[in-house]
Scaffold this active site. Structure first.
Site, PDB file in Angstrom:
ATOM      1  N   ARG A 109       0.863  -1.190   0.000  1.00 51.99           N
ATOM      2  CA  ARG A 109       0.000   0.000   0.000  1.00 51.99           C
ATOM      3  C   ARG A 109       0.896   1.236   0.000  1.00 51.99           C
ATOM      4  NH1 ARG A 109      -3.129  -2.428   5.139  1.00 51.99           N
ATOM      5  NH2 ARG A 109      -4.382  -3.955   4.031  1.00 51.99           N
ATOM      6  N   ARG A 162     -10.288   3.818   5.898  1.00 52.52           N
ATOM      7  CA  ARG A 162      -8.845   3.622   5.701  1.00 52.52           C
ATOM      8  C   ARG A 162      -8.471   3.764   4.226  1.00 52.52           C
ATOM      9  NH1 ARG A 162      -6.112  -1.898   7.839  1.00 52.52           N
ATOM     10  NH2 ARG A 162      -6.729  -2.603   5.764  1.00 52.52           N
ATOM     11  N   ARG A 191     -12.690  -9.221   3.282  1.00 53.23           N
ATOM     12  CA  ARG A 191     -12.219  -8.956   4.638  1.00 53.23           C
ATOM     13  C   ARG A 191     -13.375  -8.969   5.644  1.00 53.23           C
ATOM     14  NH1 ARG A 191      -6.784  -6.739   4.521  1.00 53.23           N
ATOM     15  NH2 ARG A 191      -6.145  -7.318   2.437  1.00 53.23           N
TER      16      ARG A 191
HETATM   17  N1  LIG Z   1      -1.180 -16.361   8.958  1.00 56.11           N
HETATM   18  C1  LIG Z   1      -0.627 -15.178   8.743  1.00 56.11           C
HETATM   19  N2  LIG Z   1      -1.388 -14.085   8.647  1.00 56.11           N
HETATM   20  C2  LIG Z   1      -0.771 -12.899   8.427  1.00 56.11           C
HETATM   21  C3  LIG Z   1       0.616 -12.776   8.305  1.00 56.11           C
HETATM   22  N3  LIG Z   1       0.914 -11.469   8.094  1.00 56.11           N
HETATM   23  C4  LIG Z   1      -0.254 -10.807   8.098  1.00 56.11           C
HETATM   24  N4  LIG Z   1      -1.278 -11.654   8.298  1.00 56.11           N
HETATM   25  C5  LIG Z   1      -2.718 -11.369   8.399  1.00 56.11           C
HETATM   26  O1  LIG Z   1      -3.219 -11.151   7.113  1.00 56.11           O
HETATM   27  C6  LIG Z   1      -4.373 -10.324   7.202  1.00 56.11           C
HETATM   28  C7  LIG Z   1      -4.303  -9.248   6.152  1.00 56.11           C
HETATM   29  O2  LIG Z   1      -3.213  -8.398   6.406  1.00 56.11           O
HETATM   30  P1  LIG Z   1      -3.033  -7.053   5.552  1.00 56.11           P
HETATM   31  O3  LIG Z   1      -3.122  -7.374   4.105  1.00 56.11           O
HETATM   32  O4  LIG Z   1      -1.783  -6.378   6.015  1.00 56.11           O
HETATM   33  O5  LIG Z   1      -4.337  -6.213   5.879  1.00 56.11           O
HETATM   34  P2  LIG Z   1      -4.837  -5.455   7.193  1.00 56.11           P
HETATM   35  O6  LIG Z   1      -4.794  -6.408   8.345  1.00 56.11           O
HETATM   36  O7  LIG Z   1      -6.210  -5.062   6.818  1.00 56.11           O
HETATM   37  O8  LIG Z   1      -3.937  -4.277   7.400  1.00 56.11           O
HETATM   38  C8  LIG Z   1      -4.404  -9.789   8.629  1.00 56.11           C
HETATM   39  O9  LIG Z   1      -5.381 -10.536   9.351  1.00 56.11           O
HETATM   40  C9  LIG Z   1      -3.024 -10.097   9.164  1.00 56.11           C
HETATM   41  O10 LIG Z   1      -3.052 -10.340  10.553  1.00 56.11           O
HETATM   42  C10 LIG Z   1       1.408 -13.962   8.427  1.00 56.11           C
HETATM   43  O11 LIG Z   1       2.628 -13.967   8.340  1.00 56.11           O
HETATM   44  N5  LIG Z   1       0.728 -15.121   8.639  1.00 56.11           N
HETATM   45  N1  LIG Z   2     -10.006   2.903  18.362  1.00 60.24           N
HETATM   46  C1  LIG Z   2     -10.116   3.385  17.121  1.00 60.24           C
HETATM   47  N2  LIG Z   2     -11.032   4.329  16.842  1.00 60.24           N
HETATM   48  C2  LIG Z   2     -11.174   4.809  15.598  1.00 60.24           C
HETATM   49  N3  LIG Z   2     -10.416   4.425  14.528  1.00 60.24           N
HETATM   50  C3  LIG Z   2      -9.488   3.482  14.763  1.00 60.24           C
HETATM   51  C4  LIG Z   2      -9.282   2.914  16.052  1.00 60.24           C
HETATM   52  N4  LIG Z   2      -8.292   1.996  15.961  1.00 60.24           N
HETATM   53  C5  LIG Z   2      -7.883   1.988  14.674  1.00 60.24           C
HETATM   54  N5  LIG Z   2      -8.586   2.893  13.953  1.00 60.24           N
HETATM   55  C6  LIG Z   2      -8.490   3.160  12.495  1.00 60.24           C
HETATM   56  O1  LIG Z   2      -9.119   2.044  11.856  1.00 60.24           O
HETATM   57  C7  LIG Z   2      -8.410   1.676  10.675  1.00 60.24           C
HETATM   58  C8  LIG Z   2      -7.995   0.200  10.780  1.00 60.24           C
HETATM   59  O2  LIG Z   2      -6.963   0.088  11.755  1.00 60.24           O
HETATM   60  P1  LIG Z   2      -5.657  -0.774  11.470  1.00 60.24           P
HETATM   61  O3  LIG Z   2      -4.724  -0.552  12.602  1.00 60.24           O
HETATM   62  O4  LIG Z   2      -5.156  -0.531  10.091  1.00 60.24           O
HETATM   63  O5  LIG Z   2      -6.289  -2.268  11.567  1.00 60.24           O
HETATM   64  P2  LIG Z   2      -5.658  -3.694  11.286  1.00 60.24           P
HETATM   65  O6  LIG Z   2      -4.170  -3.572  11.362  1.00 60.24           O
HETATM   66  O7  LIG Z   2      -6.221  -4.560  12.363  1.00 60.24           O
HETATM   67  O8  LIG Z   2      -6.137  -4.092   9.920  1.00 60.24           O
HETATM   68  C9  LIG Z   2      -7.239   2.622  10.537  1.00 60.24           C
HETATM   69  O9  LIG Z   2      -7.576   3.633   9.609  1.00 60.24           O
HETATM   70  C10 LIG Z   2      -7.057   3.188  11.959  1.00 60.24           C
HETATM   71  O10 LIG Z   2      -6.544   4.500  11.922  1.00 60.24           O
END
Ligand SMILES: Nc1nc2c(ncn2[C@@H]2O[C@H](COP(=O)(O)OP(=O)(O)O)[C@@H](O)[C@H]2O)c(=O)[nH]1
Ligand SMILES: Nc1ncnc2c1ncn2[C@@H]1O[C@H](COP(=O)(O)OP(=O)(O)O)[C@@H](O)[C@H]1O
Length: 211
Positions: A56, A149, A160
């Site tokens: 991203r 986001r 998702r």
């Molecule tokens: N099993 C597994 N899941 C992962 C790993 N790295 C990231 N994830 C999971 O993959 C999912 C998607 O991650 P990402 O594409 O970064 O999207 P985001 O969680 O929405 O920011 C999330 O639930 C992460 O926790 C990994 O190494 N192994």
């Molecule tokens: N407690 C909260 N209240 C409002 N917005 C939040 C909070 N925690 C996270 N966010 C926002 O929600 C979105 C998803 O959070 P993120 O940390 O990217 O989630 P994840 O890593 O679990 O996918 C981001 O844009 C973040 O800034």
């Protein structure tokens, strides 16, 4: 008395326990993780996963993920280089042995951000982490946060949200997580996370002071 002394000695030698952060996409794992890394500089180390998804804007190769092709990732998995791997929303993700070893070699608390399949696979290893589930207050709020986001296409968002629905059910399974934190107000959720990790944080601080 000796038993207690030796068990403490053994756990100190083994290094701090890793931490697994899991929960639906959009629940706030990366946000909480970033806060921990900022407040506790030199205490936590992130296990940099491999993924076949596109970076991203703002993400860095080698810092957020190792961005690889399907072929390269499959070959590394076949070579036995991964502790666990999973397919999430059509992309491959996985934790390499090197990712965890790099952090543990520095005697830091290794944080793994992994999905539910990863949690189940890690349970079958001897990593012995603290398992933390991060959840949004509701599906509606989760969807709003993911939309705001602005990182996902409509198709990716739908996938998702479907995965989130399944994840919420699993997070209630007895014994799967040590703690479930509902991330409503960010600061409150962050304080709760710190309480869970306090013992390990103090252990690392003590060890680094005595070095
Ligand atoms: N099993 C597994 N899941 C992962 C790993 N790295 C990231 N994830 C999971 O993959 C999912 C998607 O991650 P990402 O594409 O970064 O999207 P985001 O969680 O929405 O920011 C999330 O639930 C992460 O926790 C990994 O190494 N192994
Ligand atoms: N407690 C909260 N209240 C409002 N917005 C939040 C909070 N925690 C996270 N966010 C926002 O929600 C979105 C998803 O959070 P993120 O940390 O990217 O989630 P994840 O890593 O679990 O996918 C981001 O844009 C973040 O800034």
């Amino acid at each position: 008395m000796y038993v207690r002394y030796f068990s403490r000695l053994l756990s100190a030698m083994a290094g701090p326990r890793p931490v697994v952060l899991s929960g639906p996409s959009g629940a706030g794992k990366s946000t909480l993780l970033k806060k921990l890394m900022e407040e506790y500089n030199g205490v936590f180390g992130f296990s940099v996963s491999h993924t076949t998804r596109q970076p991203r804007p703002g993400e860095e190769n080698g810092k957020d993920y190792h961005y690889v092709t399907r072929e390269a990732m499959q070959m590394a998995i076949d070579n036995g280089e991964f502790i666990e791997s999973a397919v999430f929303s059509g992309n491959m993700y996985g934790t390499s042995k090197a990712a965890v070893q790099d952090v543990q070699a520095k005697n830091l608390i290794c944080i793994l951000d992994i999905d539910m399949q990863g949690v189940r696979n890690i349970k079958a290893t001897d990593l012995n982490p603290i398992y933390v589930s991060i959840q949004a207050p509701s599906m509606e709020i989760l969807e709003k946060r993911l939309r705001d986001r602005k990182t996902e296409s409509e198709e990716s968002l739908e996938k998702r949200l479907h995965a989130a629905f399944v994840d919420i059910g699993f997070s209630k399974e007895e014994g799967l997580f040590d703690v479930v934190i509902v991330n409503d107000i960010l600061e409150v959720a962050y304080e709760k996370l710190k309480v869970v990790l306090l013992e390990e944080i103090n252990q690392v601080k003590k060890t680094s002071m005595s070095l």
